[in-house]
Design an enzyme around this catalytic site. Sequence first.
Site, PDB file in Angstrom:
ATOM      1  CG  ASP A   1       4.406   5.600  -4.459  1.00  0.00           C
ATOM      2  OD1 ASP A   1       5.052   4.683  -4.999  1.00  0.00           O
ATOM      3  OD2 ASP A   1       4.548   5.909  -3.261  1.00  0.00           O
TER       4      ASP A   1
ATOM      5  CG  PHE B   1       2.450  -0.435  -5.166  1.00  0.00           C
ATOM      6  CD1 PHE B   1       2.327  -0.166  -3.807  1.00  0.00           C
ATOM      7  CD2 PHE B   1       1.555  -1.328  -5.755  1.00  0.00           C
ATOM      8  CE1 PHE B   1       1.328  -0.782  -3.046  1.00  0.00           C
ATOM      9  CE2 PHE B   1       0.556  -1.932  -5.006  1.00  0.00           C
ATOM     10  CZ  PHE B   1       0.448  -1.667  -3.653  1.00  0.00           C
TER      11      PHE B   1
ATOM     12  CG  ASP C   1       7.213  -3.168  -8.424  1.00  0.00           C
ATOM     13  OD1 ASP C   1       7.472  -4.210  -7.775  1.00  0.00           O
ATOM     14  OD2 ASP C   1       8.089  -2.353  -8.772  1.00  0.00           O
TER      15      ASP C   1
ATOM     16  NE  ARG D   1      11.344   0.654 -13.986  1.00  0.00           N
ATOM     17  CZ  ARG D   1      12.442   0.781 -13.252  1.00  0.00           C
ATOM     18  NH1 ARG D   1      13.628   0.800 -13.820  1.00  0.00           N
ATOM     19  NH2 ARG D   1      12.364   0.932 -11.958  1.00  0.00           N
TER      20      ARG D   1
ATOM     21  CB  CYS E   1      10.529  -7.061  -4.322  1.00  0.00           C
ATOM     22  SG  CYS E   1       9.726  -5.877  -3.238  1.00  0.00           S
TER      23      CYS E   1
ATOM     24  CB  ALA F   1      -2.190   0.444  -3.388  1.00  0.00           C
TER      25      ALA F   1
END
Length: 405
Positions: A259, A237, A309, A221, A349, A289
Amino acid sequence: MTTIILKPHKEESLKRFHPWVFSGAIARVLLDASHTASAPEEGELVRVESAQGEALGVGHWQVGSIAVRILAFGVQELPADFWEQRIRAAYRVRESLGLIRTDNNTFRLIHGEGDFLPGLIVDVYADTAVVQAHSVGMHRCREVIAKTVATVVPQVQNVYYKSDDTLPFKAPVEGDKVGYLIRNTSPESEEFWSVENGLEFRIDWLRGQKTGFFVDQRENRALVERYAANKEVLNMFCYTGGFSLYALRGGAKRVDSVDVSQKAIDLVNANVAHNFPKAKNHTAVTADAFEYLAAQKNAGRTFDLIILDPPAFAKHRDAVKNALRGYQRINAKAIEMIRPGGILFTFSCSQAVDKEAFRLAVFSAAASVGRKVRILHQLHQPQDHPINIYHPEGEYLKGLVLYIE
Ligand code: SAH
């Protein structure tokens, strides 16, 4: 204590400090006298020995392909001050790395195997720590963990336990999987703000995702902040709006946060209003999204900087192929909408998707839309999510910052 005897030569990975014993490596289980059943109880502390009778360590017994997660190597008992020693060591690391300051009281204190405590996660938000157990063994130890965290970390007044989504699904678990283990203040008040690099966040560990906040994107960030000046930014996201707040502080011309969760969007709006009460250049949208990007494309919109993300597209190895297709699709859609000279921050992730595979998916996305793309940065998880060098499985977050011509 129950003793687990390994097959010949199966001690080698433990001698290299890899903390897992797979069920296939076990020759025999010598149950101690307290057992009436024919197998150890899930979560009990067991000793592990080599075929020659050498003490390899002590760990938590699990049902499944990972049978034991080692807490201490080369011993037959845990030292009496085991929890104090480990948790204090983890705290000292965060302190020495400069993560604990008046303008930063949000950090991960314990990152499982990365802090030599397999199956345990602890995040600290101002005066509240959120503890998450991923094994029944850690669940059984939750009281001593909570007490030790509150003793070791001066800022912690409350410890909330949140393991309803993380304990093995069928595991026989005694006691509550959620609730305060220690509570001295009113951490859910309107006055509660947790500070990350000077930005204040409302964190909802009761209803939020994971422990309530994604501490792992802090450094990434900060990098968005450096690139945001005068840019039109799209934060896909967005969850609690971490990237959006940094982009606004970095002087973005405009920030759109998206989101699918309405609760997330409410948090983003609260966080933006609190940190930038006068901001008129932020919009938060509740949308899927893929649908959102398609609609923006139809409307002819473009952006200078996009952040992608998404949640883990692959939660297991067998989902990797579909996940890669998902990463390729969403990245292609984003790259298409970036103005010449713009920037894409793109992340995965999913632990099961390694950085080569992720890079290849993004490469395919860039090729499919025919843009010239350069890699500016390769990003990963931050220093309070360390990877135990003997346990490379601990690496999960990867990101690319791309310059799109
Ligand atoms: N970038 C965030 C963390 C993202 S977590 C941060 O810095 O804190 C992933 C987010 O994706 C979650 O908030 C989840 O609600 C959202 N999400 C999941 N599926 C989605 C979809 N199909 N469309 C939009 N958002 C989605």
